[in-house]
Design an enzyme around this catalytic site. Sequence first.
Site, PDB file in Angstrom:
ATOM      1  N   LYS A  20     -12.211 -50.054  27.524  1.00  0.00           N
ATOM      2  CA  LYS A  20     -12.088 -49.330  26.249  1.00  0.00           C
ATOM      3  C   LYS A  20     -12.277 -50.321  25.108  1.00  0.00           C
ATOM      4  O   LYS A  20     -11.615 -51.363  25.059  1.00  0.00           O
ATOM      5  CB  LYS A  20     -10.692 -48.695  26.201  1.00  0.00           C
ATOM      6  CG  LYS A  20     -10.580 -47.452  25.346  1.00  0.00           C
ATOM      7  CD  LYS A  20      -9.203 -46.843  25.580  1.00  0.00           C
ATOM      8  CE  LYS A  20      -8.986 -45.606  24.778  1.00  0.00           C
ATOM      9  NZ  LYS A  20      -7.573 -45.174  24.841  1.00  0.00           N
TER      10      LYS A  20
HETATM   11  O1  G3P Z   1      -5.818 -41.068  23.313  1.00  0.00           O
HETATM   12  C1  G3P Z   1      -5.451 -41.594  22.082  1.00  0.00           C
HETATM   13  C2  G3P Z   1      -4.025 -41.349  21.870  1.00  0.00           C
HETATM   14  O2  G3P Z   1      -3.249 -42.185  22.661  1.00  0.00           O
HETATM   15  C3  G3P Z   1      -3.604 -41.380  20.463  1.00  0.00           C
HETATM   16  O3  G3P Z   1      -2.767 -40.330  20.310  1.00  0.00           O
HETATM   17  O4  G3P Z   1      -1.016 -39.024  19.273  1.00  0.00           O
HETATM   18  O5  G3P Z   1      -1.114 -41.522  18.928  1.00  0.00           O
HETATM   19  O6  G3P Z   1      -2.775 -40.037  17.836  1.00  0.00           O
HETATM   20  P1  G3P Z   1      -1.861 -40.223  19.014  1.00  0.00           P
END
Ligand code: G3P
Length: 217
Positions: free
Chosen positions: A83
Amino acid sequence: MKFFVDTADVAAISELNDLGMVDGVTTNPSIILKSGRDILEVTKEICSIVSGPVSAEVVAMKSDEMIAEGRKLAAIAPNIAVKVPLTWDGLKTCKVLSSEGFMVNVTLCFSVNQALLAAKAGATFISPFIGRLDDINLDGLDLIADIRTLYDNYDFNTQILAASVRTVNHAKDCALIGADVMTAPPGVIKQMANHILTDKGLEQFMADWAKTGQKIL
Ligand code: G3P
């Protein structure tokens, strides 16, 4: 639509994997922090449970170091997707690692143009973040739909991996738009089974069943 689980919680991954709900896993530095585990150890353990792509994120900012980190992460298991962030150095890294045959997930995508560059750099996955766009009063699902149109217009093979999925409605809309993959925390995937009418209907069935006085076992 494939389901990736956005966590490094091995117990939660195993539970969903046993149900056939896990096509892959995504992690990032924040998720590794939350796990309290060593990145190499926990990623290896996840790869021993899940046969699909497991994303492990580089943390360097310059492409030379990103490439070295990516090769080290890719050596953990054959199903690692390296990634990389959607920066110019991340795109350079994507091009090099994808040319070497590694899966690459380009993350932190917030625009159609970024998704276009990632596809041209050979990304296996592009990760547009829905919830974080919603957080600033933009529409994350519009971005998923626009990238779908873009990739279909030009037959790009890069898979749309909808990320920052926070709600069951995000999950449903990603599926209807045609995202190739969504990655969501285990809790969101489990919530997809819930419906108030299911609970209500079951309650009635159980009450009536008790009145029959019968047993199946
Ligand atoms: O897949 C990306 C994720 O981990 C981010 O999620 O909820 O932190 O925006 P969030």
